[in-house]
Write a protein that holds these residues in place. Structure first.
Motif, PDB file in Angstrom:
ATOM      1  N   ASP B  99       0.837  -1.199   0.000  1.00  0.00           N
ATOM      2  CA  ASP B  99       0.000   0.000   0.000  1.00  0.00           C
ATOM      3  C   ASP B  99       0.876   1.255   0.000  1.00  0.00           C
ATOM      4  OD1 ASP B  99      -2.199   1.585   0.023  1.00  0.00           O
ATOM      5  OD2 ASP B  99      -2.974   0.948   1.962  1.00  0.00           O
ATOM      6  N   GLU B 100       1.855   1.267  -0.907  1.00  0.00           N
ATOM      7  CA  GLU B 100       2.843   2.338  -0.972  1.00  0.00           C
ATOM      8  C   GLU B 100       2.174   3.708  -1.104  1.00  0.00           C
ATOM      9  OE1 GLU B 100       5.538   3.966  -4.258  1.00  0.00           O
ATOM     10  OE2 GLU B 100       6.168   1.878  -3.977  1.00  0.00           O
ATOM     11  N   SER B 101       2.611   4.644  -0.277  1.00  0.00           N
ATOM     12  CA  SER B 101       1.909   5.934  -0.199  1.00  0.00           C
ATOM     13  C   SER B 101       1.987   6.736  -1.501  1.00  0.00           C
ATOM     14  CB  SER B 101       2.454   6.768   0.957  1.00  0.00           C
ATOM     15  OG  SER B 101       3.783   7.154   0.692  1.00  0.00           O
ATOM     16  N   LEU B 102       2.999   6.485  -2.326  1.00  0.00           N
ATOM     17  CA  LEU B 102       3.109   7.238  -3.573  1.00  0.00           C
ATOM     18  C   LEU B 102       2.419   6.546  -4.752  1.00  0.00           C
ATOM     19  CD1 LEU B 102       6.782   8.587  -3.475  1.00  0.00           C
ATOM     20  CD2 LEU B 102       4.669   9.764  -2.879  1.00  0.00           C
ATOM     21  N   TYR B 103       1.739   5.429  -4.491  1.00  0.00           N
ATOM     22  CA  TYR B 103       1.095   4.700  -5.598  1.00  0.00           C
ATOM     23  C   TYR B 103      -0.065   5.518  -6.185  1.00  0.00           C
ATOM     24  CZ  TYR B 103      -1.310   0.931  -8.098  1.00  0.00           C
ATOM     25  OH  TYR B 103      -1.940   0.176  -9.048  1.00  0.00           O
ATOM     26  N   GLY B 104      -1.087   5.764  -5.369  1.00  0.00           N
ATOM     27  CA  GLY B 104      -2.132   6.703  -5.775  1.00  0.00           C
ATOM     28  C   GLY B 104      -3.210   6.174  -6.710  1.00  0.00           C
TER      29      GLY B 104
END
Lengths: 183, 183, 183, 183
Positions: B99-104
């Motif tokens: 759930d990488e914060s920069l995925y978006g």
């Protein structure tokens, strides 16, 4: 042909000129680059513990260099000022004056700024809109008879965009912050 | 010509069928209509003090009847499930897993739902995303090895959309609530 | 704490790595930087008569350097590839396979790219989507059993974004072009 | 408390009142429900051969019943009218007067309408914006000294939204149309 070019030339501002005009407008409405940089520091520091106010300033300045951002800001502030001067037609005059919660056009303009930096800015925007720190609080209080229906959202959007830009520019600094936070 | 129609007919689900399929998928992932209705009550009650859970249910059901919403939900849950089964290619597998914060992209799909109900839903969405009440908390905890990278955002978006729809359908109830709150 | 960092470290690609991976994926699917640059030239030349293919290449490369763009492209191509391999669940498998006109998630991902360059890109995007020049036509024909439901929209979005960026970077060249065109 | 309610009551229009006001504004600017229905027929008939003008009218009326749509239209037309009256500050006055291609706020307001009906409306919007049929052409020509910088985009957006709503409401009619077209 020459006339056409001159006509267009008369109104087509350079992006640099629009930028200067945008800063002047913000200053006139009581908002400085520093105010917005402080919002960025507030919202982004938890994720980037070694973030400095200089970096925040730099990223706000970068957001404020974009023509799309100038256009949203000068349109929103124009509507705020016309409302103060009671120059809008009814019912729009009343709607903007009272910052009616179902209006939403102030947020539409703000989102057009946030969108320029991807979906990551939206959480920041929502957060600033709820907590209303610093300059946003001040704008929201309508001290001195000012109407800031558009401006408070626009300022939050610039800050959210700058925070998103910071995260995207330095993904590895974001990651470390999260790891430490959860530890 | 007949073949073409049959081909298309084979895949073109009716909106009613897609709706049923969407409810089944949500149930399979541990999310009920009731769970989402409770989020709506949580987020909207402060603005509409006499709001009932029945009204919330009804508005969530209305949001969940839209084909655009089905498409976002079935795509997001598919990606969550493929991630659980380790079937995505790297680096996407790792990005969604964490759930990488920069995925978006999870938020992009969620926004496509919120957008259907105007700008008013975005504040609710941002708030739910920060506070993570009820089912969102549960989804976020990844209990039992589930990957809910897309689902938690989609559920928040449906709730935010339903809350926005409530406010738009009954503007006068929203107004009274605010007046009483400030009094 | 160390475990957490290592876990995160394992999946958090640098933006540079994601960029390289995105180019490789595009190449694997038959799309080069040059193909997209030609779309930009096609769509923007009427407004900027002295536009060169080098400038187009440069602006496409700039769009393709953004993490938000990588995320949209790698997610979309993953879905295209899984569809080719018949690995999605029904009814999603059929919907993507047939590029169903009411699906819309392919366009949602594409818009997330266009949005990064302001509203100006949307007209270009719509135009490319109607006319389908160059590589878009080729992708749309599904030659060789490929599924390009997401890819054709994503490629159009990158081209539209690059054209929008060109216009914003050099507003005065756009103006002259228009003046001459009308003369 | 009573004062607060009365204050709010004074400005909070019912959605029905806003709708009536929106129709009046459109009429004042030379746009009828019929004009927009004809745009819908033009853009959607290729995909739904048995589409009638009555259905188009009905769907335009449905789009025009939404508060979000009223807000975008009354704000856009207000800005058009203030521009005609030379009441905006420079440089905004010149930018709107000349419908400057890099302005984009007119499209931002238009997109806020299209977005309410999902991504499907955007292709229709882009197409109407390029081809400029019927009333859009008329608005674009600025006959009689009118400034319609916002209005032409808003009218196109309402038509595109209504066309998208038609397609979503009757997916099977869309499918048959496509099958027959390709046959």
């Amino acid at each position: 042909m020459i006339i056409l070019i001159k006509n267009k030339g008369a109104v087509m501002e350079s992006t640099k000129d629009l930028e200067k005009y945008t800063y002047n407008l913000l200053a006139e409405r009581g908002v400085t680059l520093e105010d917005i940089a402080e919002l960025v520091l507030y919202v982004q520091k938890p994720y980037m513990p070694n973030l400095t106010i200089e970096e925040c300033r730099e990223h706000v300045a970068s957001v404020l260099s974009k023509r799309e951002v100038h256009n949203a800001i000068i349109t929103g502030i124009e509507l705020d000022k016309l409302t103060e001067q009671n120059k809008l037609s009814q019912p729009l005059q009343g709607i903007v004056e009272n910052d009616e919660s179902l209006y939403g056009i102030d947020e539409i303009l703000a989102f057009s700024i946030v969108n320029l930096y991807g979906s990551i800015g939206f959480t920041n925007y929502g957060y600033l809109d709820k907590v209303k720190p610093g300059i946003i609080k001040k704008l929201d209080s309508k001290a001195g008879g000012h109407c800031n229906t558009f401006l408070d959202d626009l300022v939050g959007a610039v800050a959210a965009a700058a925070a998103g830009k910071l995260a995207h520019n330095e993904p590895h600094r974001v990651r470390h912050a999260l790891a430490e936070e959860k530890a």
